[in-house]
Scaffold this motif. Sequence first.
Motif, PDB file in Angstrom:
ATOM      1  N   SER A  88       0.830  -1.209   0.000  1.00  0.00           N
ATOM      2  CA  SER A  88       0.000   0.000   0.000  1.00  0.00           C
ATOM      3  C   SER A  88       0.864   1.260   0.000  1.00  0.00           C
ATOM      4  O   SER A  88       0.499   2.261  -0.618  1.00  0.00           O
ATOM      5  CB  SER A  88      -0.960   0.008   1.191  1.00  0.00           C
ATOM      6  N   ILE A  89       2.007   1.211   0.664  1.00  0.00           N
ATOM      7  CA  ILE A  89       2.891   2.376   0.712  1.00  0.00           C
ATOM      8  C   ILE A  89       3.446   2.681  -0.678  1.00  0.00           C
ATOM      9  O   ILE A  89       3.433   3.829  -1.128  1.00  0.00           O
ATOM     10  CB  ILE A  89       4.027   2.150   1.731  1.00  0.00           C
ATOM     11  N   SER A  90       3.897   1.662  -1.383  1.00  0.00           N
ATOM     12  CA  SER A  90       4.441   1.902  -2.728  1.00  0.00           C
ATOM     13  C   SER A  90       3.329   2.268  -3.714  1.00  0.00           C
ATOM     14  O   SER A  90       3.534   3.122  -4.582  1.00  0.00           O
ATOM     15  CB  SER A  90       5.251   0.704  -3.219  1.00  0.00           C
ATOM     16  N   THR A  91       2.160   1.666  -3.566  1.00  0.00           N
ATOM     17  CA  THR A  91       1.028   2.009  -4.438  1.00  0.00           C
ATOM     18  C   THR A  91       0.610   3.453  -4.222  1.00  0.00           C
ATOM     19  O   THR A  91       0.319   4.175  -5.177  1.00  0.00           O
ATOM     20  CB  THR A  91      -0.153   1.049  -4.179  1.00  0.00           C
ATOM     21  N   ALA A  92       0.595   3.891  -2.969  1.00  0.00           N
ATOM     22  CA  ALA A  92       0.245   5.280  -2.660  1.00  0.00           C
ATOM     23  C   ALA A  92       1.253   6.245  -3.271  1.00  0.00           C
ATOM     24  O   ALA A  92       0.875   7.261  -3.855  1.00  0.00           O
ATOM     25  CB  ALA A  92       0.152   5.480  -1.155  1.00  0.00           C
ATOM     26  N   ALA A  93       2.526   5.935  -3.142  1.00  0.00           N
ATOM     27  CA  ALA A  93       3.560   6.814  -3.709  1.00  0.00           C
ATOM     28  C   ALA A  93       3.391   6.942  -5.217  1.00  0.00           C
ATOM     29  O   ALA A  93       3.473   8.050  -5.772  1.00  0.00           O
ATOM     30  CB  ALA A  93       4.942   6.282  -3.358  1.00  0.00           C
ATOM     31  N   ASP A  94       3.122   5.835  -5.888  1.00  0.00           N
ATOM     32  CA  ASP A  94       2.917   5.864  -7.336  1.00  0.00           C
ATOM     33  C   ASP A  94       1.678   6.666  -7.702  1.00  0.00           C
ATOM     34  O   ASP A  94       1.693   7.466  -8.642  1.00  0.00           O
ATOM     35  CB  ASP A  94       2.781   4.443  -7.893  1.00  0.00           C
ATOM     36  N   PHE A  95       0.587   6.470  -6.954  1.00  0.00           N
ATOM     37  CA  PHE A  95      -0.664   7.167  -7.260  1.00  0.00           C
ATOM     38  C   PHE A  95      -0.495   8.672  -7.060  1.00  0.00           C
ATOM     39  O   PHE A  95      -0.952   9.467  -7.893  1.00  0.00           O
ATOM     40  CB  PHE A  95      -1.815   6.635  -6.398  1.00  0.00           C
ATOM     41  N   VAL A  96       0.142   9.069  -5.985  1.00  0.00           N
ATOM     42  CA  VAL A  96       0.360  10.501  -5.740  1.00  0.00           C
ATOM     43  C   VAL A  96       1.216  11.086  -6.855  1.00  0.00           C
ATOM     44  O   VAL A  96       0.890  12.135  -7.411  1.00  0.00           O
ATOM     45  CB  VAL A  96       0.992  10.738  -4.361  1.00  0.00           C
ATOM     46  N   ARG A  97       2.297  10.417  -7.187  1.00  0.00           N
ATOM     47  CA  ARG A  97       3.188  10.904  -8.255  1.00  0.00           C
ATOM     48  C   ARG A  97       2.434  11.064  -9.576  1.00  0.00           C
ATOM     49  O   ARG A  97       2.611  12.046 -10.295  1.00  0.00           O
ATOM     50  CB  ARG A  97       4.364   9.940  -8.434  1.00  0.00           C
ATOM     51  N   ASP A  98       1.573  10.111  -9.905  1.00  0.00           N
ATOM     52  CA  ASP A  98       0.898  10.111 -11.199  1.00  0.00           C
ATOM     53  C   ASP A  98      -0.374  10.946 -11.240  1.00  0.00           C
ATOM     54  O   ASP A  98      -0.810  11.339 -12.330  1.00  0.00           O
ATOM     55  CB  ASP A  98       0.549   8.675 -11.605  1.00  0.00           C
ATOM     56  N   ASN A  99      -0.997  11.211 -10.072  1.00  0.00           N
ATOM     57  CA  ASN A  99      -2.323  11.835 -10.088  1.00  0.00           C
ATOM     58  C   ASN A  99      -2.524  13.017  -9.138  1.00  0.00           C
ATOM     59  O   ASN A  99      -3.460  13.781  -9.327  1.00  0.00           O
ATOM     60  CB  ASN A  99      -3.382  10.782  -9.735  1.00  0.00           C
ATOM     61  N   LEU A 100      -1.694  13.130  -8.108  1.00  0.00           N
ATOM     62  CA  LEU A 100      -1.982  14.118  -7.067  1.00  0.00           C
ATOM     63  C   LEU A 100      -0.836  15.065  -6.755  1.00  0.00           C
ATOM     64  O   LEU A 100      -0.930  15.820  -5.783  1.00  0.00           O
ATOM     65  CB  LEU A 100      -2.376  13.394  -5.765  1.00  0.00           C
TER      66      LEU A 100
END
Length: 94
Positions: A63-75
């Motif tokens: 979840s930590i790595s998924t969150a980092a990717d999502f923030v980088r790509d979308n937020l």
Amino acid sequence: MYAAVRRYEGVTDSVEAARLVNEGFVPLMRQVSGFVAYYWIDVGDGVMVSTSVFQDQAGAEESISTAADFVRDNLVSLLPNPPAVMAGEVVASA
């Protein structure tokens, strides 16, 4: 159980961040193995906190790595500062 907590400061638009997290990130969390729960909290004053709960440590770490990717790509424009990230075993719950 294991949990991961991420604290974001300097949020530029909490309403839009909440919308994007709810529409895009929550479905990703539900796909992580061992998913139990996810919460996105508006603390106010440009601070938002997420809490992810999983059955095992691997899920929390994913979840930590998924969150980092999502923030980088979308937020990145809404969450401009890197979060404070904490994770560990849940030792008490209600």
